[in-house]
Design a protein around this motif. Structure first.
Motif, short mmCIF file in Angstrom:
data_model
loop_
_atom_site.label_atom_id
_atom_site.label_comp_id
_atom_site.label_asym_id
_atom_site.label_seq_id
_atom_site.Cartn_x
_atom_site.Cartn_y
_atom_site.Cartn_z
N THR A 58 56.14 -92.55 -3.67
CA THR A 58 55.21 -91.62 -3.02
C THR A 58 55.80 -91.18 -1.69
OG1 THR A 58 54.15 -93.52 -2.06
CG2 THR A 58 53.08 -92.57 -4.00
N LYS A 59 56.01 -89.93 -1.58
CA LYS A 59 56.50 -89.39 -0.32
C LYS A 59 55.56 -88.24 -0.04
CE LYS A 59 60.87 -87.93 1.66
NZ LYS A 59 61.27 -88.87 2.64
N LEU A 60 55.22 -88.04 1.21
CA LEU A 60 54.24 -87.02 1.55
C LEU A 60 54.52 -85.71 0.81
CD1 LEU A 60 51.83 -87.17 3.41
CD2 LEU A 60 53.20 -86.03 5.18
N GLY A 61 53.55 -85.23 0.09
CA GLY A 61 53.71 -83.96 -0.61
C GLY A 61 54.48 -84.08 -1.90
N LEU A 62 54.93 -85.29 -2.21
CA LEU A 62 55.76 -85.40 -3.42
C LEU A 62 55.14 -86.33 -4.45
CD1 LEU A 62 59.38 -85.43 -2.03
CD2 LEU A 62 58.28 -83.68 -3.42
N ASN A 63 53.84 -86.54 -4.34
CA ASN A 63 53.19 -87.35 -5.37
C ASN A 63 53.29 -86.65 -6.70
OD1 ASN A 63 52.43 -89.31 -3.58
ND2 ASN A 63 50.54 -88.25 -3.04
N ARG A 64 53.59 -87.42 -7.71
CA ARG A 64 53.65 -86.82 -9.04
C ARG A 64 52.23 -86.69 -9.58
NH1 ARG A 64 57.87 -91.01 -10.67
NH2 ARG A 64 56.50 -91.29 -12.44
N ASP A 65 51.92 -85.50 -10.13
CA ASP A 65 50.57 -85.30 -10.65
C ASP A 65 50.58 -85.17 -12.17
OD1 ASP A 65 51.68 -82.85 -11.15
OD2 ASP A 65 50.41 -81.72 -9.77
N GLY A 66 51.69 -85.62 -12.79
CA GLY A 66 51.75 -85.58 -14.25
C GLY A 66 52.42 -84.33 -14.78
N THR A 67 52.56 -83.30 -13.93
CA THR A 67 53.22 -82.09 -14.42
C THR A 67 54.73 -82.24 -14.30
OG1 THR A 67 53.28 -81.03 -12.27
CG2 THR A 67 51.32 -80.60 -13.64
N VAL A 68 55.43 -81.48 -15.14
CA VAL A 68 56.89 -81.53 -15.10
C VAL A 68 57.40 -80.97 -13.77
CG1 VAL A 68 57.39 -79.30 -16.20
CG2 VAL A 68 58.93 -81.20 -16.57
N TYR A 69 56.64 -80.05 -13.19
CA TYR A 69 57.06 -79.45 -11.92
C TYR A 69 57.05 -80.49 -10.80
CZ TYR A 69 57.54 -76.20 -8.08
OH TYR A 69 58.00 -75.55 -6.97
N MET A 111 61.53 -74.07 -16.26
CA MET A 111 61.08 -73.36 -15.07
C MET A 111 59.89 -72.44 -15.35
SD MET A 111 63.07 -74.89 -13.24
CE MET A 111 62.50 -74.25 -11.68
N THR A 112 59.78 -71.97 -16.58
CA THR A 112 58.68 -71.03 -16.88
C THR A 112 57.42 -71.76 -17.35
OG1 THR A 112 59.68 -70.68 -19.05
CG2 THR A 112 60.10 -68.99 -17.39
N HIS A 113 57.51 -73.07 -17.58
CA HIS A 113 56.32 -73.85 -17.96
C HIS A 113 56.15 -75.05 -17.04
CE1 HIS A 113 57.08 -71.45 -21.55
NE2 HIS A 113 55.81 -71.61 -21.83
N PRO A 114 55.99 -74.77 -15.74
CA PRO A 114 55.93 -75.89 -14.76
C PRO A 114 54.68 -76.76 -14.92
CG PRO A 114 55.38 -73.79 -13.69
CD PRO A 114 55.82 -73.46 -15.09
N GLU A 115 53.68 -76.22 -15.60
CA GLU A 115 52.40 -76.94 -15.70
C GLU A 115 52.40 -77.96 -16.85
OE1 GLU A 115 53.06 -73.91 -16.63
OE2 GLU A 115 52.44 -73.87 -18.74
N ARG A 116 53.47 -77.97 -17.65
CA ARG A 116 53.54 -78.91 -18.78
C ARG A 116 53.26 -80.35 -18.31
NH1 ARG A 116 58.36 -79.86 -23.16
NH2 ARG A 116 57.81 -82.00 -23.67
N ILE A 117 52.40 -81.03 -19.03
CA ILE A 117 52.07 -82.42 -18.68
C ILE A 117 53.01 -83.35 -19.46
CG2 ILE A 117 50.28 -84.23 -18.77
CD1 ILE A 117 49.57 -82.09 -16.76
N LEU A 118 53.61 -84.29 -18.74
CA LEU A 118 54.51 -85.26 -19.39
C LEU A 118 53.69 -86.42 -19.93
CD1 LEU A 118 57.24 -85.42 -16.58
CD2 LEU A 118 57.40 -84.20 -18.76
N ASP A 119 53.97 -86.82 -21.18
CA ASP A 119 53.27 -88.02 -21.65
C ASP A 119 54.01 -89.25 -21.13
OD1 ASP A 119 55.33 -88.74 -23.42
OD2 ASP A 119 54.51 -87.51 -25.04
N ARG A 120 53.44 -90.40 -21.38
CA ARG A 120 53.96 -91.65 -20.80
C ARG A 120 55.41 -91.92 -21.24
NH1 ARG A 120 51.75 -95.40 -17.82
NH2 ARG A 120 52.73 -97.44 -18.06
N ALA A 121 55.65 -91.72 -22.52
CA ALA A 121 56.99 -91.99 -23.06
C ALA A 121 58.02 -91.05 -22.43
CB ALA A 121 56.98 -91.83 -24.58
N GLU A 122 57.65 -89.79 -22.29
CA GLU A 122 58.57 -88.82 -21.67
C GLU A 122 58.86 -89.21 -20.23
OE1 GLU A 122 57.54 -84.61 -23.95
OE2 GLU A 122 56.29 -85.24 -22.27
N GLU A 123 57.80 -89.59 -19.52
CA GLU A 123 57.97 -89.94 -18.12
C GLU A 123 58.89 -91.15 -17.97
OE1 GLU A 123 55.03 -90.59 -14.41
OE2 GLU A 123 54.70 -88.87 -15.70
N GLN A 124 58.73 -92.14 -18.85
CA GLN A 124 59.58 -93.34 -18.79
C GLN A 124 61.04 -92.99 -19.09
OE1 GLN A 124 57.94 -96.24 -21.43
NE2 GLN A 124 56.54 -97.01 -19.86
#
Ligand code: GLN
Length: 296
Positions: free
Chosen positions: A6-17, A55-68
């Motif tokens: 966690t760094k200020l402004g850099l919390n991951r919110d689940g999106t690929v962006y 880059m054109t789908h920044p809102e894509r949500i990563l599932d748990r396996a993808e994130e790992q």
């Protein structure tokens, strides 16, 4: 903890962006100059999508396996493992080549070597015969085979030829290339050829310790170590090559940016070459020395 969670402004919110920004920030912290590009390549490749799609789908949500899976890629890069070793792929001459830790990852400046070979061979009638010394991933013979369909190539390599063979199969040029396993300083080169090309090891042994961590820790010493002054291979190849070349045959060698005058002297001392030329890469560094054998 390798990665900054966690760094200020850099919390991951689940999106690929947000993941991309976070990865890039971690790379920056690890001292990686191409932090944004590397993050884009590793994430897009991991998700098996193009960088454009990423880059054109920044809102894509990563599932748990993808994130790992992506986190493990980011961690490897933070430890300075080259991007090419993580993806297993490097682009060269707009083609994709498989690479691993046993072969030198192709560098963009080596494309100058290809350009000079193609220029030198423009007027050579088919079938053109070419030798590549120290073939590594096979980029030089494979690209030349594709660019000159009537050519016949020999590729010598001391370490395993597995990756080079795979790349040749992938690019459908196995019929044109004969792979020979052996130490170029010990075996017969089986000439004569119209052109001999090589990107030999040319780093001074001592400087290997001060190379970037990507090179020092992950790339094969065999492909980099040119001996005390980096010139061992030129001293062997130049006097050997003219006997393995046709009259007016070409020897085209990649060099380190500070080696042009020393390598030109090695050619000149040999007295079997003419038209010795030094060619710069697109960054303006001396990168290739080439010359033709005498006609008589
Ligand atoms: N260009 C490579 C580097 O600087 C060295 C390649 C070689 O030794 N042939 O890392």
């Amino acid at each position: 903890m390798l990665l900054e969670e966690t760094k200020l402004g850099l919390n991951r919110d689940g999106t690929v962006y947000s993941f991309l920004n976070w990865a890039s920030q971690n790379f920056l912290r690890a001292g990686i100059a191409s932090h944004r590009l590397d993050a884009e390549i590793l994430i897009a490749d991991g998700l098996k999508i193009s960088r454009t799609k990423l880059m054109t789908h920044p809102e894509r949500i990563l599932d748990r396996a993808e994130e790992q899976m992506l986190c493990s890629r980011i961690e490897r890069r933070v430890l300075r493992e080259p991007v090419s070793h993580i993806t297993g792929i490097q682009e060269f001459w707009s083609l994709e080549f498989e690479v691993n830790e046993k072969v030198l990852t192709p560098r963009p400046e080596t494309e100058i070597l290809i350009e000079q070979c193609l220029k030198a061979l423009r007027k050579t009638p088919a079938p053109v015969r070419i030798l590549d010394l120290g073939t590594g991933s096979g980029i030089l013979p494979i690209v030349l085979a594709k660019e000159i369909p009537q050519s016949r190539l020999t590729a010598i390599e001391k370490s395993a030829l597995e990756i080079a063979r795979k790349n040749a199969t992938h690019h459908a040029v196995t019929d044109q290339i004969r792979f020979v396993s052996g130490d170029l300083m010990k075996i017969d080169w089986q000439g004569p050829y119209h052109l001999i090309v090589s990107n030999p090891p040319y780093i001074e042994s001592e400087n290997l310790l001060t190379c970037m961590p990507e090179v020092r820790q992950y790339e094969p010493v065999l492909a980099l170590d040119g001996g005390e002054d980096g010139l061992d291979y030129y001293r062997y190849i130049v006097p050997m090559a003219w006997e393995q070349l046709e009259k007016n045959g070409w020897l085209v060698l990649e060099i380190g940016h500070n080696q042009a005058s020393a390598v030109v002297d090695i050619f000149a001392d040999c007295s079997h070459y003419q038209d010795i030329q030094v060619i710069q890469d697109y960054s303006g560094y001396d990168r290739v020395v080439l010359a033709r054998t005498m006609n008589g």
